[in-house]
Design an enzyme around this catalytic site. Sequence first.
Site, mmCIF file in Angstrom:
data_model
loop_
_atom_site.group_PDB
_atom_site.id
_atom_site.type_symbol
_atom_site.label_atom_id
_atom_site.label_comp_id
_atom_site.label_asym_id
_atom_site.label_seq_id
_atom_site.Cartn_x
_atom_site.Cartn_y
_atom_site.Cartn_z
ATOM 1 N N GLU A 39 22.411 65.521 6.066
ATOM 2 C CA GLU A 39 23.179 65.884 4.864
ATOM 3 C C GLU A 39 22.384 66.810 3.951
ATOM 4 O OE1 GLU A 39 24.457 62.334 2.893
ATOM 5 O OE2 GLU A 39 26.025 61.943 4.366
ATOM 6 N N LYS A 40 21.076 66.883 4.169
ATOM 7 C CA LYS A 40 20.232 67.793 3.382
ATOM 8 C C LYS A 40 20.812 69.213 3.401
ATOM 9 C CE LYS A 40 16.292 69.949 2.091
ATOM 10 N NZ LYS A 40 16.492 71.247 2.669
ATOM 11 N N GLY A 51 11.644 72.348 14.371
ATOM 12 C CA GLY A 51 10.261 71.875 14.458
ATOM 13 C C GLY A 51 9.615 71.700 13.103
ATOM 14 N N HIS A 63 13.588 64.660 9.847
ATOM 15 C CA HIS A 63 13.923 64.798 11.272
ATOM 16 C C HIS A 63 13.814 63.446 11.986
ATOM 17 C CE1 HIS A 63 12.222 68.931 10.332
ATOM 18 N NE2 HIS A 63 13.398 69.247 10.817
ATOM 19 N N HIS A 106 9.287 66.343 10.092
ATOM 20 C CA HIS A 106 8.916 65.455 8.985
ATOM 21 C C HIS A 106 9.841 64.244 9.029
ATOM 22 C CE1 HIS A 106 12.493 67.073 7.163
ATOM 23 N NE2 HIS A 106 11.998 68.303 7.155
HETATM 24 P P1 AMP Z 1 15.643 72.111 10.441
HETATM 25 O O1 AMP Z 1 14.505 71.808 11.372
HETATM 26 O O2 AMP Z 1 15.232 72.391 9.047
HETATM 27 O O3 AMP Z 1 16.611 73.116 11.016
HETATM 28 O O4 AMP Z 1 16.465 70.759 10.329
HETATM 29 C C1 AMP Z 1 16.929 70.106 11.491
HETATM 30 C C2 AMP Z 1 17.846 69.008 11.064
HETATM 31 O O5 AMP Z 1 17.149 68.094 10.228
HETATM 32 C C3 AMP Z 1 19.068 69.503 10.270
HETATM 33 O O6 AMP Z 1 20.214 68.787 10.698
HETATM 34 C C4 AMP Z 1 18.689 69.161 8.857
HETATM 35 O O7 AMP Z 1 19.801 68.939 8.014
HETATM 36 C C5 AMP Z 1 17.913 67.865 9.059
HETATM 37 N N1 AMP Z 1 17.040 67.599 7.913
HETATM 38 C C6 AMP Z 1 16.157 68.456 7.346
HETATM 39 N N2 AMP Z 1 15.571 67.886 6.277
HETATM 40 C C7 AMP Z 1 16.113 66.640 6.153
HETATM 41 C C8 AMP Z 1 15.945 65.559 5.239
HETATM 42 N N3 AMP Z 1 15.087 65.640 4.216
HETATM 43 N N4 AMP Z 1 16.681 64.443 5.424
HETATM 44 C C9 AMP Z 1 17.559 64.358 6.462
HETATM 45 N N5 AMP Z 1 17.760 65.340 7.362
HETATM 46 C C10 AMP Z 1 17.058 66.469 7.215
#
Ligand code: AMP
Length: 287
Positions: A153-154, A35, A41, A38
């Site tokens: 890929e982040k 959640g 996501h 941004h």
């Molecule tokens: P999180 O909500 O931080 O667990 O991220 C959920 C998914 O979004 C994960 O697969 C992250 O790698 C991806 N994600 C987070 N930030 C970015 C970004 N800046 N660019 C691309 N994917 C992202």
Amino acid sequence: MTELVRTRAELAAARSRLAERLGPDDCLGLVPTMGALHAGHLALFDAARAGCAAVVASIFVNPMQFSQATDLARYPRRLAEDLALCEQHGVDLVWAPDEAEIYPDGPVQVWVTAGALADQLEGPNRPGHFDGVLTVVTKLFAAVRPDRAYFGEKDYQQLMLIRQLVRDLGQPVRVEAVPTVREPDGLALSSRNVLLSPSERDSARALSAALMAGRDAAGPAAAVLAAARAVLAEAVGVDVEYLELRDPLLAPPPAAGPARLLVAARVGSVRLIDNVAVELAADGSGR
Ligand code: AMP
């Protein structure tokens, strides 16, 4: 219309209704998130929308992957805004379970262990983190049963570990990687960026700037690392945890060819990570 479900029972019913709409060759895509959505996501949602006839997003701040209680407590949570973004990006179904839905008996007794790939980079700095990630992803896969799952890929090491998870445990899911989405100045988007003060936000630019300097050095490993280190050394208020080169599968870097440059640093109290693809040139053939 995006449908919101909270319980496993609601998820199962909504998933059946979605599946009824799918043709024999259509696929169902899952985008797991924590959640505070941004544009990073949203790029995952768009990739899922482009590749799949139905898109499910999960929103769950997974306590098992946090090694520090303070980090978990202050992680941003904004479900209403998240739902509006899911709606705008064509997500069919959002599963936002509460903790008891995922961990009905409290902490699990059986879990997925990340193995050797996690003994480096993020692993030693965040004990238990990847076990928590892989365990919750396994639970999400079991509940949603997607054909494809989309990851950024982040979080490069996480992406590699999820590929390994799917291979090693024979999970019937295709893992799709989505490139990192960045702010105009290069900072990788992250839900944690909102925790940065204005001056910390300014300092945080150094991470991506260092990675780009390393990439642009386009030389052997030592030159790439030196270029990146020089940028980090100039940065104010950036406490570097690691700056490392690996091959694209996170083995030691090759003498020449495709590689990955990865960084983690604390800026104030916020821990940030980033990475970029680099092309190593053998000594003498670089610039
Ligand atoms: P999180 O909500 O931080 O667990 O991220 C959920 C998914 O979004 C994960 O697969 C992250 O790698 C991806 N994600 C987070 N930030 C970015 C970004 N800046 N660019 C691309 N994917 C992202």
